[in-house]
Design an enzyme around this catalytic site. Structure first.
Site, PDB file in Angstrom:
ATOM      1  N   ASP A  71      39.112   2.850-104.079  1.00 51.10           N
ATOM      2  CA  ASP A  71      40.405   2.377-104.593  1.00 51.10           C
ATOM      3  C   ASP A  71      41.103   1.541-103.512  1.00 51.10           C
ATOM      4  O   ASP A  71      41.187   1.963-102.367  1.00 51.10           O
ATOM      5  CB  ASP A  71      41.278   3.578-104.978  1.00 51.10           C
ATOM      6  CG  ASP A  71      42.519   3.177-105.750  1.00 51.10           C
ATOM      7  OD1 ASP A  71      42.765   1.966-105.930  1.00 51.10           O
ATOM      8  OD2 ASP A  71      43.252   4.083-106.180  1.00 51.10           O
TER       9      ASP A  71
ATOM     10  N   HIS B  11      39.553  -0.932-116.376  1.00 46.18           N
ATOM     11  CA  HIS B  11      40.825  -0.759-115.641  1.00 46.18           C
ATOM     12  C   HIS B  11      41.218  -2.023-114.891  1.00 46.18           C
ATOM     13  O   HIS B  11      42.378  -2.430-114.908  1.00 46.18           O
ATOM     14  CB  HIS B  11      40.696   0.433-114.681  1.00 46.18           C
ATOM     15  CG  HIS B  11      41.902   0.635-113.820  1.00 46.18           C
ATOM     16  ND1 HIS B  11      43.162   0.834-114.341  1.00 46.18           N
ATOM     17  CD2 HIS B  11      42.059   0.655-112.459  1.00 46.18           C
ATOM     18  CE1 HIS B  11      44.031   0.985-113.356  1.00 46.18           C
ATOM     19  NE2 HIS B  11      43.388   0.865-112.200  1.00 46.18           N
TER      20      HIS B  11
HETATM   21  C1  HEM Z   1      44.776   7.714-111.560  1.00 41.09           C
HETATM   22  C2  HEM Z   1      45.247   6.508-111.460  1.00 41.09           C
HETATM   23  C3  HEM Z   1      44.461   5.341-110.967  1.00 41.09           C
HETATM   24  C4  HEM Z   1      43.204   5.276-110.435  1.00 41.09           C
HETATM   25  C5  HEM Z   1      42.226   6.415-110.197  1.00 41.09           C
HETATM   26  C6  HEM Z   1      42.939   3.891-110.114  1.00 41.09           C
HETATM   27  C7  HEM Z   1      41.774   3.415-109.574  1.00 41.09           C
HETATM   28  C8  HEM Z   1      41.482   2.086-109.344  1.00 41.09           C
HETATM   29  C9  HEM Z   1      40.236   1.595-108.842  1.00 41.09           C
HETATM   30  C10 HEM Z   1      39.043   2.470-108.480  1.00 41.09           C
HETATM   31  C11 HEM Z   1      40.319   0.248-108.749  1.00 41.09           C
HETATM   32  C12 HEM Z   1      39.230  -0.730-108.296  1.00 41.09           C
HETATM   33  C13 HEM Z   1      39.266  -1.043-106.837  1.00 41.09           C
HETATM   34  C14 HEM Z   1      40.476  -1.805-106.389  1.00 41.09           C
HETATM   35  O1  HEM Z   1      40.548  -3.027-106.510  1.00 41.09           O
HETATM   36  O2  HEM Z   1      41.386  -1.173-105.888  1.00 41.09           O
HETATM   37  C15 HEM Z   1      41.647  -0.115-109.189  1.00 41.09           C
HETATM   38  C16 HEM Z   1      42.134  -1.388-109.238  1.00 41.09           C
HETATM   39  C17 HEM Z   1      43.406  -1.722-109.619  1.00 41.09           C
HETATM   40  N1  HEM Z   1      44.366  -0.874-110.094  1.00 41.09           N
HETATM   41 FE1  HEM Z   1      44.182   1.124-110.351  1.00 41.09          FE
HETATM   42  N2  HEM Z   1      44.037   3.149-110.465  1.00 41.09           N
HETATM   43  C18 HEM Z   1      44.978   3.992-110.981  1.00 41.09           C
HETATM   44  C19 HEM Z   1      46.213   3.645-111.472  1.00 41.09           C
HETATM   45  C20 HEM Z   1      46.726   2.376-111.482  1.00 41.09           C
HETATM   46  C21 HEM Z   1      48.021   2.009-111.973  1.00 41.09           C
HETATM   47  C22 HEM Z   1      49.032   2.995-112.552  1.00 41.09           C
HETATM   48  C23 HEM Z   1      48.149   0.656-111.792  1.00 41.09           C
HETATM   49  C24 HEM Z   1      49.291  -0.271-112.117  1.00 41.09           C
HETATM   50  C25 HEM Z   1      50.539   0.066-112.263  1.00 41.09           C
HETATM   51  C26 HEM Z   1      46.922   0.179-111.190  1.00 41.09           C
HETATM   52  C27 HEM Z   1      46.678  -1.125-110.841  1.00 41.09           C
HETATM   53  C28 HEM Z   1      45.502  -1.594-110.340  1.00 41.09           C
HETATM   54  C29 HEM Z   1      45.267  -2.988-109.994  1.00 41.09           C
HETATM   55  C30 HEM Z   1      46.279  -4.131-110.095  1.00 41.09           C
HETATM   56  C31 HEM Z   1      43.949  -3.071-109.544  1.00 41.09           C
HETATM   57  C32 HEM Z   1      43.206  -4.331-109.058  1.00 41.09           C
HETATM   58  C33 HEM Z   1      42.664  -5.101-110.219  1.00 41.09           C
HETATM   59  C34 HEM Z   1      41.924  -6.327-109.715  1.00 41.09           C
HETATM   60  O3  HEM Z   1      42.606  -7.288-109.347  1.00 41.09           O
HETATM   61  O4  HEM Z   1      40.693  -6.293-109.666  1.00 41.09           O
HETATM   62  N3  HEM Z   1      46.081   1.242-111.027  1.00 41.09           N
HETATM   63  N4  HEM Z   1      42.342   1.029-109.543  1.00 41.09           N
END
Ligand code: HEM
Length: 313
Positions: free
Chosen positions: A153, A226
């Site tokens: 993440d 996601h």
């Molecule tokens: C349990 C909650 C969550 C988990 C386990 C999670 C996990 C992840 C993972 C594994 C990634 C891919 C790696 C990365 O680029 O960081 C990701 C990307 C991302 N997440 Fe989450 N996330 C969660 C909640 C959220 C929430 C609530 C938001 C927004 C309010 C969010 C926004 C994003 C964004 C903007 C990306 C990057 C997308 C991209 O540009 O490729 N995430 N998240």
């Protein structure tokens, strides 16, 4: 470091540390004067200083934010930061983002859990006359920066100049220049349901490969991945937030603290809207089948200069 960055609370900009403690305080439901609250908050810099001195190599930072509810009580002579408001509750289908209480938020980051705990303990004591500590979550680095769903993440987070641009309010005429909006949600993982999914499905849900953390090709990545649903674009240009997420918990209950900083909360709220709402094909962010939001609150994290001017130890 440029001039804008030097104004900020450092923890809003730095990378996540090995240990992080997230403290939510709710102001007491009783008559509180500005002096009562200021006297309590003014004890925090001294506490941080003495604990930091115990081990400078622990890289301790404490970031503080205030809610829309707290702001007029703390700073009655100042207007609210332009976009500060109560976190909007969202629901669609079986999915729900609750809006929960939180007036003062402390994020303690360092390499030492014990020192974070000391800061937490003494901060709670200092604030005890004016605010109740309603949540205290100890997060930690898991493996190579993975969430407990076992995916890395933070990979697509902005770095360097792009991070500054994403995080900090940069309006010359604004008292709140160098500050940042912060949205915090605590999620619980539905771990056994997640573990039952084949790796290929998990990779589609996240939109990246599990072991090597590589983004899936456009043909392979579903619209409900996601990283598709959470990505925000304005006029075809991607706009980023800075996520300082940390997993927390134990084998009975665990999940992710979502800790998102942005120069405007609208980017984070747009992302959440895209994630939760089913589109015309019924597609929403499938990650939400496996994680459940238990809290949600919004804050403004003013600049360090603002904090120094208001809370002197
Ligand atoms: C349990 C909650 C969550 C988990 C386990 C999670 C996990 C992840 C993972 C594994 C990634 C891919 C790696 C990365 O680029 O960081 C990701 C990307 C991302 N997440 Fe989450 N996330 C969660 C909640 C959220 C929430 C609530 C938001 C927004 C309010 C969010 C926004 C994003 C964004 C903007 C990306 C990057 C997308 C991209 O540009 O490729 N995430 N998240």
């Amino acid at each position: 470091m440029n001039e804008l960055a030097s104004m900020a609370q450092i923890g809003a900009l730095t990378d996540p540390t090995t240990h992080a403690e997230f403290l939510t305080f709710v102001l007491k439901d009783q008559w509180l004067t500005v002096d009562d609250i200021n006297d309590a908050l003014s004890q925090l810099p001294g506490i941080q200083k003495s604990i930091r001195q115990k081990d400078p190599s622990a890289n301790i930072s404490v970031t503080i934010g205030f809610s829309a509810n707290a702001w007029p009580l703390l700073f009655p002579d100042l207007s609210l930061p332009a976009e500060l408001h109560v976190f909007p509750e969202m629901t669609d289908g079986a999915r729900h983002f609750p809006s929960t209480a939180g007036d003062i938020f402390l994020m303690v980051k360092s390499e030492r859990k014990d020192l974070n705990f000391q800061i937490a303990k003494y901060s709670a004591k200092a604030l005890s006359g004016v605010a109740d500590l309603t949540e205290d979550i100890q997060g930690y680095k898991y493996l190579d920066n993975r969430d407990m769903i076992d995916f890395v993440d933070g990979t697509e987070n902005p770095i360097d100049e792009e991070r500054l641009e994403s995080v900090l309010v940069d309006d010359e005429n604004d008292t709140y220049r160098g500050g940042s909006y912060l949205v915090v949600q605590r999620y619980i993982d539905r771990q056994s349901l997640w573990d039952d999914q084949p790796t290929e499905h998990q990779e589609k849900v996240v939109g990246r490969t599990k072991m090597d953390d590589i983004e899936l090709d456009d043909e392979e990545k579903p619209v409900w991945a996601h990283n598709n649903k959470s990505k925000v674009e304005i006029d075809g240009e991607e706009v980023k937030m800075y996520r300082q997420n940390r997993p927390y918990g134990n084998a009975i209950e665990h999940g992710t603290m979502f800790v998102g900083f942005s120069k405007t909360p609208s980017i984070i709220e747009t992302s959440l809207t895209q994630m939760i709402n089913a589109d015309e094909n019924g597609d929403y962010d499938r990650l939400l089948d496996f994680v459940e939001a238990k809290t949600g609150a919004s804050y403004f994290v003013p600049s360090q200069s603002f904090i120094d001017a208001h809370f002197d130890d």
